[in-house]
Design a protein around this motif. Structure first.
Motif, PDB file in Angstrom:
ATOM      1  N   LEU B 190       0.836  -1.204   0.000  1.00  0.00           N
ATOM      2  CA  LEU B 190       0.000   0.000   0.000  1.00  0.00           C
ATOM      3  C   LEU B 190       0.871   1.255   0.000  1.00  0.00           C
ATOM      4  O   LEU B 190       0.626   2.196  -0.749  1.00  0.00           O
ATOM      5  CB  LEU B 190      -0.914   0.005   1.219  1.00  0.00           C
ATOM      6  CG  LEU B 190      -2.144  -0.898   1.167  1.00  0.00           C
ATOM      7  CD1 LEU B 190      -2.935  -0.783   2.462  1.00  0.00           C
ATOM      8  CD2 LEU B 190      -3.021  -0.520  -0.022  1.00  0.00           C
ATOM      9  N   TYR B 191       1.917   1.236   0.869  1.00  0.00           N
ATOM     10  CA  TYR B 191       2.796   2.406   0.959  1.00  0.00           C
ATOM     11  C   TYR B 191       3.609   2.551  -0.320  1.00  0.00           C
ATOM     12  O   TYR B 191       3.806   3.655  -0.826  1.00  0.00           O
ATOM     13  CB  TYR B 191       3.741   2.277   2.151  1.00  0.00           C
ATOM     14  CG  TYR B 191       3.035   2.302   3.488  1.00  0.00           C
ATOM     15  CD1 TYR B 191       2.456   3.466   3.968  1.00  0.00           C
ATOM     16  CD2 TYR B 191       2.949   1.156   4.258  1.00  0.00           C
ATOM     17  CE1 TYR B 191       1.803   3.492   5.185  1.00  0.00           C
ATOM     18  CE2 TYR B 191       2.293   1.170   5.481  1.00  0.00           C
ATOM     19  CZ  TYR B 191       1.728   2.333   5.932  1.00  0.00           C
ATOM     20  OH  TYR B 191       1.080   2.339   7.138  1.00  0.00           O
ATOM     21  N   GLU B 192       4.078   1.395  -0.829  1.00  0.00           N
ATOM     22  CA  GLU B 192       4.907   1.451  -2.029  1.00  0.00           C
ATOM     23  C   GLU B 192       4.149   2.078  -3.196  1.00  0.00           C
ATOM     24  O   GLU B 192       4.649   2.984  -3.870  1.00  0.00           O
ATOM     25  CB  GLU B 192       5.394   0.042  -2.399  1.00  0.00           C
ATOM     26  CG  GLU B 192       6.548  -0.421  -1.503  1.00  0.00           C
ATOM     27  CD  GLU B 192       6.717  -1.938  -1.508  1.00  0.00           C
ATOM     28  OE1 GLU B 192       6.190  -2.593  -2.431  1.00  0.00           O
ATOM     29  OE2 GLU B 192       7.374  -2.450  -0.582  1.00  0.00           O
ATOM     30  N   SER B 193       2.903   1.610  -3.399  1.00  0.00           N
ATOM     31  CA  SER B 193       2.165   2.161  -4.538  1.00  0.00           C
ATOM     32  C   SER B 193       1.777   3.616  -4.279  1.00  0.00           C
ATOM     33  O   SER B 193       1.737   4.422  -5.208  1.00  0.00           O
ATOM     34  CB  SER B 193       0.941   1.300  -4.852  1.00  0.00           C
ATOM     35  OG  SER B 193       0.120   1.206  -3.721  1.00  0.00           O
ATOM     36  N   ALA B 194       1.509   3.956  -3.011  1.00  0.00           N
ATOM     37  CA  ALA B 194       1.184   5.350  -2.694  1.00  0.00           C
ATOM     38  C   ALA B 194       2.375   6.254  -2.976  1.00  0.00           C
ATOM     39  O   ALA B 194       2.218   7.364  -3.499  1.00  0.00           O
ATOM     40  CB  ALA B 194       0.765   5.478  -1.227  1.00  0.00           C
ATOM     41  N   THR B 195       3.582   5.761  -2.626  1.00  0.00           N
ATOM     42  CA  THR B 195       4.783   6.543  -2.897  1.00  0.00           C
ATOM     43  C   THR B 195       4.972   6.731  -4.402  1.00  0.00           C
ATOM     44  O   THR B 195       5.295   7.822  -4.870  1.00  0.00           O
ATOM     45  CB  THR B 195       6.024   5.847  -2.303  1.00  0.00           C
ATOM     46  OG1 THR B 195       5.756   5.555  -0.934  1.00  0.00           O
ATOM     47  CG2 THR B 195       7.257   6.737  -2.397  1.00  0.00           C
ATOM     48  N   LEU B 196       4.711   5.658  -5.148  1.00  0.00           N
ATOM     49  CA  LEU B 196       4.820   5.753  -6.609  1.00  0.00           C
ATOM     50  C   LEU B 196       3.835   6.772  -7.157  1.00  0.00           C
ATOM     51  O   LEU B 196       4.121   7.474  -8.120  1.00  0.00           O
ATOM     52  CB  LEU B 196       4.570   4.381  -7.248  1.00  0.00           C
ATOM     53  CG  LEU B 196       5.707   3.366  -7.106  1.00  0.00           C
ATOM     54  CD1 LEU B 196       5.317   2.037  -7.737  1.00  0.00           C
ATOM     55  CD2 LEU B 196       6.987   3.901  -7.749  1.00  0.00           C
ATOM     56  N   ASP B 197       2.651   6.840  -6.527  1.00  0.00           N
ATOM     57  CA  ASP B 197       1.641   7.809  -6.973  1.00  0.00           C
ATOM     58  C   ASP B 197       1.952   9.219  -6.486  1.00  0.00           C
ATOM     59  O   ASP B 197       1.178  10.139  -6.736  1.00  0.00           O
ATOM     60  CB  ASP B 197       0.251   7.398  -6.465  1.00  0.00           C
ATOM     61  CG  ASP B 197      -0.236   6.141  -7.162  1.00  0.00           C
ATOM     62  OD1 ASP B 197       0.365   5.791  -8.198  1.00  0.00           O
ATOM     63  OD2 ASP B 197      -1.191   5.511  -6.671  1.00  0.00           O
ATOM     64  N   GLY B 198       3.033   9.385  -5.735  1.00  0.00           N
ATOM     65  CA  GLY B 198       3.446  10.714  -5.314  1.00  0.00           C
ATOM     66  C   GLY B 198       2.830  11.191  -4.016  1.00  0.00           C
ATOM     67  O   GLY B 198       2.878  12.379  -3.715  1.00  0.00           O
ATOM     68  N   ALA B 199       2.247  10.273  -3.212  1.00  0.00           N
ATOM     69  CA  ALA B 199       1.659  10.679  -1.940  1.00  0.00           C
ATOM     70  C   ALA B 199       2.765  10.981  -0.934  1.00  0.00           C
ATOM     71  O   ALA B 199       3.734  10.245  -0.834  1.00  0.00           O
ATOM     72  CB  ALA B 199       0.752   9.572  -1.404  1.00  0.00           C
ATOM     73  N   THR B 200       2.617  12.105  -0.197  1.00  0.00           N
ATOM     74  CA  THR B 200       3.631  12.451   0.798  1.00  0.00           C
ATOM     75  C   THR B 200       3.465  11.578   2.038  1.00  0.00           C
ATOM     76  O   THR B 200       2.461  10.894   2.207  1.00  0.00           O
ATOM     77  CB  THR B 200       3.503  13.923   1.223  1.00  0.00           C
ATOM     78  OG1 THR B 200       2.240  14.085   1.870  1.00  0.00           O
ATOM     79  CG2 THR B 200       3.590  14.848   0.029  1.00  0.00           C
ATOM     80  N   SER B 201       4.480  11.670   2.910  1.00  0.00           N
ATOM     81  CA  SER B 201       4.461  10.889   4.148  1.00  0.00           C
ATOM     82  C   SER B 201       3.209  11.199   4.974  1.00  0.00           C
ATOM     83  O   SER B 201       2.542  10.297   5.479  1.00  0.00           O
ATOM     84  CB  SER B 201       5.721  11.210   4.948  1.00  0.00           C
ATOM     85  OG  SER B 201       5.686  10.612   6.198  1.00  0.00           O
ATOM     86  N   GLY B 202       2.897  12.498   5.070  1.00  0.00           N
ATOM     87  CA  GLY B 202       1.734  12.907   5.845  1.00  0.00           C
ATOM     88  C   GLY B 202       0.440  12.360   5.268  1.00  0.00           C
ATOM     89  O   GLY B 202      -0.440  11.907   5.995  1.00  0.00           O
ATOM     90  N   GLN B 203       0.337  12.399   3.922  1.00  0.00           N
ATOM     91  CA  GLN B 203      -0.868  11.869   3.274  1.00  0.00           C
ATOM     92  C   GLN B 203      -1.001  10.367   3.521  1.00  0.00           C
ATOM     93  O   GLN B 203      -2.103   9.857   3.724  1.00  0.00           O
ATOM     94  CB  GLN B 203      -0.814  12.147   1.767  1.00  0.00           C
ATOM     95  CG  GLN B 203      -1.089  13.619   1.435  1.00  0.00           C
ATOM     96  CD  GLN B 203      -0.753  13.952  -0.006  1.00  0.00           C
ATOM     97  OE1 GLN B 203       0.122  13.326  -0.613  1.00  0.00           O
ATOM     98  NE2 GLN B 203      -1.431  14.934  -0.567  1.00  0.00           N
ATOM     99  N   GLN B 204       0.153   9.675   3.497  1.00  0.00           N
ATOM    100  CA  GLN B 204       0.107   8.233   3.730  1.00  0.00           C
ATOM    101  C   GLN B 204      -0.329   7.925   5.152  1.00  0.00           C
ATOM    102  O   GLN B 204      -1.081   6.978   5.387  1.00  0.00           O
ATOM    103  CB  GLN B 204       1.480   7.610   3.456  1.00  0.00           C
ATOM    104  CG  GLN B 204       1.861   7.694   1.981  1.00  0.00           C
ATOM    105  CD  GLN B 204       3.192   7.028   1.685  1.00  0.00           C
ATOM    106  OE1 GLN B 204       3.635   6.154   2.414  1.00  0.00           O
ATOM    107  NE2 GLN B 204       3.828   7.435   0.606  1.00  0.00           N
ATOM    108  N   LEU B 205       0.165   8.757   6.085  1.00  0.00           N
ATOM    109  CA  LEU B 205      -0.245   8.569   7.482  1.00  0.00           C
ATOM    110  C   LEU B 205      -1.761   8.707   7.604  1.00  0.00           C
ATOM    111  O   LEU B 205      -2.432   7.888   8.222  1.00  0.00           O
ATOM    112  CB  LEU B 205       0.455   9.591   8.382  1.00  0.00           C
ATOM    113  CG  LEU B 205       0.011   9.650   9.845  1.00  0.00           C
ATOM    114  CD1 LEU B 205       0.290   8.341  10.549  1.00  0.00           C
ATOM    115  CD2 LEU B 205       0.703  10.773  10.596  1.00  0.00           C
TER     116      LEU B 205
END
Lengths: 268, 304
Positions: B190-205
């Motif tokens: 989930l985090y990996e694909s979110a990072t690929l989509d450009g989501a910041t750390s805060g957004q992922q949290l």
């Protein structure tokens, strides 16, 4: 948040976490009369203060008592909580919901408020001034049961249990072969927390353990503060001595204990 | 035979697994609580052998005592000042340690737990020094910055802040570790694909971690509230442990409910009846707060 900022934030937090330890060693290494001025560097008096601690209270016995109580309670809390958590999270049985709600309600019972009747009860059992008075009431607690229930309901795949059942596994075998491996990360955390909580428990041992040879570390600590003049050097030397074994043990075991959280085969 | 055994196993074993908890709780938890309720209906002093039944008089006196309401206010104030920053900090710290690029995760985890290795006695001794008016390190720092010294213990707000700092220091890492344990069950992909989509750390949290570990967050909020409402050792030892500790400062500026109970139970004529009534009212307050938390978290889920 980029890497550098993340590391900086973590390092800053680490500083705040560590500084009070450093500071208590600083105070513990000075003569009490020298503390009228703010000291930031360790002084020469630590060993002398340690000698004073052992001369004031039987600290070696207190350390042994605390180690015994904390070990027994940690093992039993982890085992009983995992068993109950398994039942509440993954087994269907009559009365499950009300029983689980009563566990949650139990956590709201302020334990320290029942201390007078508990004292009467322990006296009836003739456990007063024995370590049993500290150990037995704490063999399992609602926090552990609820913690394991929450963890197992999130982290233990139901399909895994069903597969085991298809193979004819009874519940106790499922517990041994499926639940325990999956619960290991949470068991490590619960075990650590229980050990710390028991080691640092203060009010109940103080009330129920009277003779010096039965006391736990925290009770010994509190007696270092009992003098007429506030002897911060003596008190903080005691806290250093009481905390050091924990730091050594957890430093040595941290790979296995906290590392267990890392590897935990618990992907959803 | 096999199926019969199987039936017994599925029917009975759940009860066996939960039995140790309920047996021990019945003896060492429920009985004392019930007995406290019984005692609260009596004029029950440890100093006398006769205890006369007074009905709800202890409760009536309690609700008329302004010091009780003062203690309730202080408790809630310290609860909020300590719990809210503590849980936000814990969540952020856990999330940061859980970032995939963090090296030495085990060491950071040990660091999180470090403050919790100390006992409450040790914490208060250390922080009483730090918050000392004349020789305290914090005031020395304030003075060096050109700001005035603060008499931490004397003021209502400042004493609440000092006590809250002690609680926050000791418990933030502990709660972060519980959050971390729950975060291990969140799929890394989930985090990996979110990072690929450009989501910041805060957004992922916000959009991955928090929804995924909601049950654990609710658990931690409820437990922290319950423990927060019972704060005793911090204000007592902060006030010096003596009479000044029991009243929570000379103006009762940091007397909590448990201190109030202790004052009446062990200080003023060992009035166990009155202290037991206080215990039950505290229990009621705790239940109210827990229900409030629960309803609030349900509602938040409903909005989402």
């Amino acid at each position: 948040m980029n890497r550098r900022l993340t590391y900086l934030t973590l390092l800053g937090s680490l500083f705040f976490a560590v500084f009070p330890f450093y500071f208590s060693f600083v105070v513990a290494s000075h003569d009490n009369s020298a503390l009228a001025q703010v000291k930031l560097l360790p002084g020469p008096n630590f060993l002398e203060n340690v000698r004073r601690v052992f001369a004031t209270v039987p600290f070696d016995l207190a350390l042994a008592n605390s180690a015994l109580v904390a070990s027994v309670n940690t093992c039993s809390v982890v085992l009983f909580s995992t068993l109950a958590g398994f039942a509440f999270a993954k087994l269907r049985f009559r009365g499950r919901t009300p029983l689980l709600l009563s566990v949650i309600a139990t956590m709201m019972v302020p334990t320290q408020l029942g201390i007078i009747p508990l004292f009467i009860l322990i006296t009836r059992f003739e456990w007063h001034d024995t370590l049993a008075a500290v150990i037995v009431p704490a063999l399992v607690n609602a926090f552990g049961v609820f913690f394991m229930t929450q963890y197992l309901s999130e982290a233990l795949p139901t399909e895994l249990l069903e597969a085991g059942r298809m193979d004819g596994c009874a519940n106790h075998r499922l517990f041994w072969h499926v639940v325990l491996p999956a619960a290991r990360p949470a068991m490590a955390v619960l075990g650590m927390l229980t050990f710390l909580g028991t080691w640092n428990d203060y009010l109940w041992p103080l009330v129920v353990l009277a003779s010096p040879e039965n006391q736990t570390v925290q009770v010994g600590l509190s007696q270092l503060r009992a003098g007429y003049v506030q002897d911060y050097s003596l008190a903080l030397t005691g806290t250093v001595l009481a905390t050091l074994p924990l730091i050594v043990v957890f430093g040595a075991l941290s790979k296995q204990l906290i590392g267990g959280i890392m590897q935990g085969a618990v992907k959803g | 035979m096999r199926t019969w055994l199987y039936k017994v196993d599925t029917r009975v074993s759940p009860y066996l697994y939960i039995a140790p908890f309920f047996v021990l709780f019945g003896v060492f938890g429920l009985f004392p609580l019930g007995y406290t309720a019984y005692v609260s209906l009596f004029d029950w002093s440890l100093l006398r052998d006769e205890h006369s039944y007074v009905g709800f008089q202890n409760y009536a006196e309690l609700f008329k005592d302004p010091y009780f309401w003062n203690a309730l206010g202080n408790t809630v104030s310290i609860l909020i000042l300590s719990t809210v920053p503590q849980l936000v900090l814990a969540l952020v710290l856990a999330h940061l340690v859980n970032r995939p690029f963090i090296r030495g995760a085990a060491a950071w985890r040990l660091g999180l737990l470090l403050p919790n290795l100390t006992s409450v006695v040790a914490v208060v001794v250390i922080f009483s020094q730090l918050f000392g008016r004349d020789f305290g390190l914090i005031n020395a720092g304030l003075e060096a910055l050109g700001l005035g010294r603060i008499a931490w213990q004397e003021g209502t707000a400042s004493s609440h802040v000092a006590i809250s700092v002690m609680i926050i220091w000791r418990w933030t890492g502990y709660n972060a570790l519980i959050f971390l344990a729950a975060m291990q069950a969140v799929p890394k992909e989930l985090y990996e694909s979110a990072t690929l989509d450009g989501a910041t750390s805060g957004q992922q949290l916000r959009s991955i971690t928090i929804p995924a570990i909601r049950p654990t967050i609710i658990f931690v909020v409820i437990v922290s509230t319950i423990y927060g409402l019972q704060i005793f050792a911090e204000p007592q030892l902060f006030g010096g442990g003596g009479p000044n500790g029991i009243t929570g400062g000379s103006d009762r500026q940091f007397q909590t409910l448990t201190l109030y109970l202790y004052e009446h139970g062990f200080n003023k004529g060992f009035d166990f009846g009155y202290a037991s009534a206080t215990a039950w009212v505290m229990f009621g307050v705790i239940v109210l707060f827990a229900i409030g938390n629960f309803v609030l978290s349900k509602r938040i889920r409903g909005v989402k």
